[in-house]
Design a protein around this motif. Structure first.
Motif, mmCIF file in Angstrom:
data_model
loop_
_atom_site.group_PDB
_atom_site.id
_atom_site.type_symbol
_atom_site.label_atom_id
_atom_site.label_comp_id
_atom_site.label_asym_id
_atom_site.label_seq_id
_atom_site.Cartn_x
_atom_site.Cartn_y
_atom_site.Cartn_z
ATOM 1 N N PRO B 204 0.742 -1.397 0.106
ATOM 2 C CA PRO B 204 -0.113 -0.019 -0.007
ATOM 3 C C PRO B 204 0.960 1.213 -0.018
ATOM 4 C CG PRO B 204 -0.007 -0.964 2.176
ATOM 5 C CD PRO B 204 0.672 -1.769 1.557
ATOM 6 N N ASN B 205 2.048 1.143 -0.021
ATOM 7 C CA ASN B 205 3.113 2.231 0.309
ATOM 8 C C ASN B 205 3.693 2.422 -1.383
ATOM 9 O OD1 ASN B 205 2.512 2.750 2.755
ATOM 10 N ND2 ASN B 205 3.909 1.028 3.184
ATOM 11 N N ALA B 206 3.456 1.571 -2.184
ATOM 12 C CA ALA B 206 4.113 1.628 -3.705
ATOM 13 C C ALA B 206 3.125 2.207 -4.507
ATOM 14 C CB ALA B 206 4.685 0.359 -3.739
ATOM 15 N N GLY B 207 3.825 2.342 -5.516
ATOM 16 C CA GLY B 207 2.691 2.920 -6.960
ATOM 17 C C GLY B 207 2.022 4.157 -6.572
ATOM 18 N N LEU B 253 -0.382 2.033 -14.478
ATOM 19 C CA LEU B 253 0.201 2.590 -13.524
ATOM 20 C C LEU B 253 -0.013 1.807 -12.255
ATOM 21 C CD1 LEU B 253 0.678 6.531 -13.880
ATOM 22 C CD2 LEU B 253 2.525 4.753 -14.343
ATOM 23 N N CYS B 254 -1.319 1.663 -11.976
ATOM 24 C CA CYS B 254 -1.723 1.089 -10.816
ATOM 25 C C CYS B 254 -1.135 -0.559 -10.944
ATOM 26 C CB CYS B 254 -3.415 1.011 -10.851
ATOM 27 S SG CYS B 254 -3.885 2.537 -10.418
ATOM 28 N N LEU B 261 7.692 7.061 -10.484
ATOM 29 C CA LEU B 261 6.876 8.183 -10.143
ATOM 30 C C LEU B 261 7.376 9.387 -9.628
ATOM 31 C CD1 LEU B 261 3.586 6.135 -8.985
ATOM 32 C CD2 LEU B 261 3.845 7.384 -11.192
ATOM 33 N N ARG B 262 7.030 10.380 -10.078
ATOM 34 C CA ARG B 262 7.606 11.675 -9.283
ATOM 35 C C ARG B 262 6.712 12.642 -8.967
ATOM 36 N NH1 ARG B 262 10.920 15.003 -11.583
ATOM 37 N NH2 ARG B 262 10.065 14.713 -13.671
ATOM 38 N N GLN B 286 -10.986 4.825 -6.708
ATOM 39 C CA GLN B 286 -10.865 4.142 -8.057
ATOM 40 C C GLN B 286 -9.602 3.439 -8.312
ATOM 41 O OE1 GLN B 286 -13.282 3.473 -10.952
ATOM 42 N NE2 GLN B 286 -11.678 2.027 -10.916
ATOM 43 N N VAL B 287 -8.481 4.293 -7.858
ATOM 44 C CA VAL B 287 -7.040 4.021 -7.975
ATOM 45 C C VAL B 287 -6.821 2.721 -7.180
ATOM 46 C CG1 VAL B 287 -4.654 4.602 -7.164
ATOM 47 C CG2 VAL B 287 -6.125 6.145 -8.606
ATOM 48 N N ALA B 288 -7.649 2.748 -6.044
ATOM 49 C CA ALA B 288 -7.568 1.665 -4.988
ATOM 50 C C ALA B 288 -8.015 0.388 -5.670
ATOM 51 C CB ALA B 288 -8.390 1.805 -3.641
ATOM 52 N N LEU B 289 -9.170 0.446 -6.522
ATOM 53 C CA LEU B 289 -9.653 -0.663 -7.050
ATOM 54 C C LEU B 289 -8.736 -1.466 -8.149
ATOM 55 C CD1 LEU B 289 -13.733 0.185 -7.336
ATOM 56 C CD2 LEU B 289 -12.384 -1.000 -5.383
ATOM 57 N N TRP B 290 -8.237 -0.548 -8.873
ATOM 58 C CA TRP B 290 -7.318 -0.679 -10.032
ATOM 59 C C TRP B 290 -6.248 -1.348 -9.378
ATOM 60 C CZ3 TRP B 290 -7.849 4.515 -12.843
ATOM 61 C CH2 TRP B 290 -8.887 4.487 -13.636
ATOM 62 N N THR B 291 -5.838 -1.161 -8.213
ATOM 63 C CA THR B 291 -4.403 -1.389 -7.657
ATOM 64 C C THR B 291 -4.761 -2.839 -6.892
ATOM 65 O OG1 THR B 291 -3.550 0.671 -7.415
ATOM 66 C CG2 THR B 291 -2.384 -0.885 -5.863
#
Lengths: 180, 401
Positions: B204-207, B253-254, B261-262, B286-291
């Motif tokens: 959960p700390n990556a990407g 990306l997810c 990433l910067r 949404q990013v959480a679901l994709w990840t």
């Protein structure tokens, strides 16, 4: 009220969308007692509810769920207790575009505190497209001070699907394992 | 409306209980494997046992009404008070599953079940009796509370279960019918959702998930760049996020947490989000679901105790199946994902997605706990009458509309 009859109360300030919400899910043409507003309500909308709104959902076999909308003006508050007697749930609609929506919420929570002791509560926040703040998080923080953790959902009362989601949240608040 | 049951289910009539007690009883039945019980919730159901709570406002009138309507139905009385001349076995409150189920079984032993309307049900009950282990007899008119010396906390009408139920083992494996052709018909265990032994996880700390989550928690605005190109402007203090890349790129990306990433300071003139930009919560969710894609955030597992600080604003977030059930469950009480799965019968992947999404928007209080699958505390019951049948029908109506 017969055993097969059950009611859900929609309350909230003038213009929050109670009449519209009931109309968007009622299976009958909602019965409304709107009249031309003649006081400060006129600043918010042309017509306002002076007695109550009424809608109906029929579940078959004579089982019905009555949807009652309270008049939003405080001078009709004597009706609120009468209408809410025997209700199985309370939906408070808050108009985010009013000057003090958090105060409105506290007012209606207090006005219906008797009903809240035995019926679940759901908060619907309307007109967030016009006024995004206070956010749902702000309302949640406020309610937490009262020890309340009800569903707080942004809704458009014109959208029947979203009003139905309010009702579903009400049901799952009673029983997260409810099947249907 | 007829409650859906299979041929091996024993219907139990519960009277004098409010909606929430019924809900917990229903969940307890759902978790019990040796004999399948189910609440009788329709006039068409044929109960073979009854549980009558005489502590409701109607008191013993509930019992009297029940006995008048069902003169021969074996019944258990539940009460917080000592009852010296009870007309049926008494189970003192607080009720625990380790006393409730033996008491129900004992009813079956004491009074071989004769279904009131259906001979099929009587046959089912006899089959259940044949297969069920014999248990200690519950005395009639028990006045003393059940000993609290067991490992399971005393919780009124609470569905407790041993921690081993969550280790992914099925303790009553179903033997295929073909292998038991000459055996006594078996009461099959209810299909119980089991937490996977090897649940996938993600960092959960990556990407993109990790970057946005960190920014959100620090309320720090920034531009996020991937491969040198700006993909989004994030405005957590304004609860907004401007998407500047194709959704397909964001999905990529997810799915690739090691993508470069910067972060950059927001350009001049863009310190504020556009009014029509999506909300920060909607993007984080949404990013959480994709990840997550059905995986658990690393550091949490099926036994971690979770609690939601409040409901997510589900009408404005991407849909997750049964999100409302999960929101209602975890706002009400701290519980593990394993327990939620057991009680609500949900898919582990949906639970993981929901957990990842709530963690992203900072709604989740989570801690690892050795007390795996401890039962949730009893919520305050509503003093209203039981209306679950009505609620189920209303739910069907709302979904079908």
């Amino acid at each position: 009220m017969r055993q097969q009859d059950n009611k859900i109360i929609f309350t909230g300030p003038v213009g929050a969308g109670k009449t519209t919400a009931i109309g968007s899910i009622s299976e009958i043409s909602p019965v409304s007692t709107d009249v031309q507003a003649s006081d400060m309500t006129l600043n918010r909308k042309g017509e306002t509810t002076i007695a109550l709104d009424y809608g109906l959902m029929q579940l078959g076999d004579g089982v019905r769920v009555h949807l009652y909308g309270t008049p939003g003006q405080e001078r009709f508050d004597f009706m609120w207790e009468i209408i809410s007697k025997g209700a199985i749930g309370l939906i408070v609609l808050i108009d985010n575009s009013r000057p003090n929506p958090s105060g409105d919420l506290q007012f209606f929570l207090n006005a219906f505190k008797t009903l809240r002791t035995h019926a679940p509560l759901v908060i619907g926040v309307t007109k967030t497209d016009q006024a995004p703040q206070p956010s749902v998080e702000v309302y949640a923080t406020l309610l937490e001070k009262f020890g309340l953790h009800p569903p707080i959902l942004e809704v458009d009362p014109r959208n029947g699907d979203e009003v139905r989601q309010l009702l579903m949240a009400l049901l799952f608040t009673i029983d997260p394992g409810l099947e249907g | 409306m007829m409650t859906t049951v299979d041929a091996h289910t024993l219907m139990v009539l519960a009277l004098g209980m409010d909606v929430r007690k019924l809900a917990i009883l229903r969940m307890a039945f759902r978790m019990h494997k040796a004999i399948r019980y189910q609440l009788s919730e329709s006039a068409h159901d044929v109960p073979v046992l009854a549980i009558v709570d005489v502590d409701s406002p109607q008191g013993w009138a509930v019992w009297d009404g029940f006995r008048a309507a069902h003169p021969a139905l074996p019944a258990l009385i539940v009460s917080s008070f000592a009852i010296t001349d009870a007309p049926a076995p008494v189970l003192p409150k607080p009720i625990r599953v380790e006393t409730l189920f033996p008491a129900l079984q004992q009813l079956l032993v004491d009074k071989p079940v004769v279904a009131e309307r259906s001979p099929l049900v009587a046959a089912q009950a006899e089959v259940a009796l044949a297969e069920a282990p014999r248990v200690a007899v519950i005395s009639h008119a028990i006045a003393e509370p059940v000993s609290s010396g067991t490992a399971v906390p005393a919780l009124e009408m609470t569905a407790a279960m041993p921690a081993s139920d969550c280790d992914g083992q099925q303790d009553d494996p179903v033997i295929p019918v073909a292998q038991k052709a000459d055996a006594v018909p078996q009461v099959l265990p209810r299909a119980v959702a089991v937490w996977p032994q090897a649940m996938g996880s993600f960092d959960p700390n990556a990407g993109l998930y990790g970057v946005l989550r960190t920014l959100y928690r620090k309320r720090r605005s920034a531009a996020v760049l991937a491969h040198g190109k700006v993909v989004l402007h994030f405005y957590p203090a304004q609860e907004k996020c401007e998407l500047l890349a194709d959704l397909a790129l964001l999905v990529q990306l997810c799915a690739a947490p090691k993508s470069e990433l910067r972060l950059a300071v927001l350009p001049d003139g863009q310190e504020s989000a556009r009014p029509d930009a999506p909300s920060a919560h909607a993007v984080l969710w949404q990013v959480a679901l994709w990840t997550a894609r059905g995986r658990m955030p690393r550091g949490l597992d099926g036994n971690s105790q979770l609690r939601l600080r409040h409901w997510p604003n589900l009408t404005r977030l991407a849909a997750i199946p049964d999100a409302m059930r999960m929101a209602a469950f975890w706002t009400r009480t701290p519980a593990s994902a394993c327990m939620a799965q057991r009680m609500l019968g949900l898919q582990a992947s949906d639970l993981c997605n929901f957990i990842a999404a709530c963690l992203a928007i900072d709604l989740l209080d989570a801690r690892l706990s050795a007390a795996a699958c401890s039962p949730p505390p009893m919520v305050q019951p509503l003093p209203d009458v039981a209306r679950r049948g009505l609620l189920s029908r209303l739910l069907v109506r709302l979904r079908g509309a």
